[in-house]
Design a protein around this motif. Sequence first.
Motif, PDB file in Angstrom:
ATOM      1  N   THR A   5      10.896   1.686  -0.164  1.00  0.00           N
ATOM      2  CA  THR A   5      10.486   2.007  -1.181  1.00  0.00           C
ATOM      3  C   THR A   5      11.222   3.214  -2.572  1.00  0.00           C
ATOM      4  N   GLY A   6      12.935   2.809  -1.768  1.00  0.00           N
ATOM      5  CA  GLY A   6      13.573   3.073  -3.196  1.00  0.00           C
ATOM      6  C   GLY A   6      13.856   4.467  -2.790  1.00  0.00           C
ATOM      7  N   THR A   7      13.785   4.876  -1.592  1.00  0.00           N
ATOM      8  CA  THR A   7      14.148   6.983  -1.835  1.00  0.00           C
ATOM      9  C   THR A   7      14.154   6.703  -0.260  1.00  0.00           C
TER      10      THR A   7
ATOM     11  N   GLY B  56       0.906  -1.034  -0.044  1.00  0.00           N
ATOM     12  CA  GLY B  56      -0.379   0.042   0.397  1.00  0.00           C
ATOM     13  C   GLY B  56       1.170   1.236  -0.262  1.00  0.00           C
ATOM     14  N   ILE B  57       1.780   1.617   0.385  1.00  0.00           N
ATOM     15  CA  ILE B  57       2.816   2.494   0.730  1.00  0.00           C
ATOM     16  C   ILE B  57       3.222   2.810  -0.146  1.00  0.00           C
TER      17      ILE B  57
ATOM     18  N   ALA C 221       3.629   5.689  -5.360  1.00  0.00           N
ATOM     19  CA  ALA C 221       3.788   5.700  -7.147  1.00  0.00           C
ATOM     20  C   ALA C 221       2.736   6.606  -7.660  1.00  0.00           C
ATOM     21  N   GLU C 222       1.689   6.758  -7.305  1.00  0.00           N
ATOM     22  CA  GLU C 222       0.843   7.828  -7.678  1.00  0.00           C
ATOM     23  C   GLU C 222       1.565   9.231  -6.589  1.00  0.00           C
ATOM     24  N   GLY C 223       2.180   9.566  -6.562  1.00  0.00           N
ATOM     25  CA  GLY C 223       3.341  10.688  -5.915  1.00  0.00           C
ATOM     26  C   GLY C 223       2.720  10.896  -4.957  1.00  0.00           C
TER      27      GLY C 223
END
Length: 229
Positions: free
Chosen positions: A154-156, A110-111, A116-118
């Motif tokens: 998240t990769g960020t 969900g996170i 992914a939707e900004g």
Amino acid sequence: MYHSVGDASDDPYRITVTPDRLDAQLGWLRRRGLRGVSVAALLAARARGEDRGLVGLTFDDGYADFVEHALPVLRRRGCGATLFVLPGRLGGDNAWDPLGPRKRLLTSEGIRQAAAEGIEIGSHGLTHADLTTAGATALTSETAGSRLLLTELTGTAPAGFCYPYGAVDRRAADAVREAGYAYACAIDPGPLTGPYALPRVHVGQRDTAVRMLLKTRLHRLRRRPSQGV
């Protein structure tokens, strides 16, 4: 400052707004030429002198209903937001609230969907612990540890942190800064107001157009401007 978006019929802490109420509140902003954005986007725009007409929107705790109910409203209203999550409670619930219904928290999937939707993903600590009473080891885990987990998820690396319960003191703010965050959100931090203790206004189910107008005006009177942001 929002929390849960869903059924507000049993809400002892007044942390829930219905999707229709959220839509009405964001519509109120849009009709006044204001647009909701993430805190990171707001601060970046302020640094460029381009923040006129922007309002930072935050959603604390990372409730699962964010993806189901809040995201569609934000998308429809053309708004962004920051979602502060608890990587130590993925798929769990709001165990820190003794009263009211159990509310499910977002899973890692969900996170990632929200990201992914900004939506900006920030840390709310690992477990929703009060940092002002945490020991040294727990303080490091809640700040630096949660940042590491969210980076892996998240990769960020998250830029923002949000103090659970809005509780902040100098020691907690220093720990957040040392963990590598660029900013942190509180509620009403008083003398600590600044990049690592940004004040926010709570918005709830009872906030109609009149109350929204009063809150925007009273906020300017009650809280001094943040310096250095």
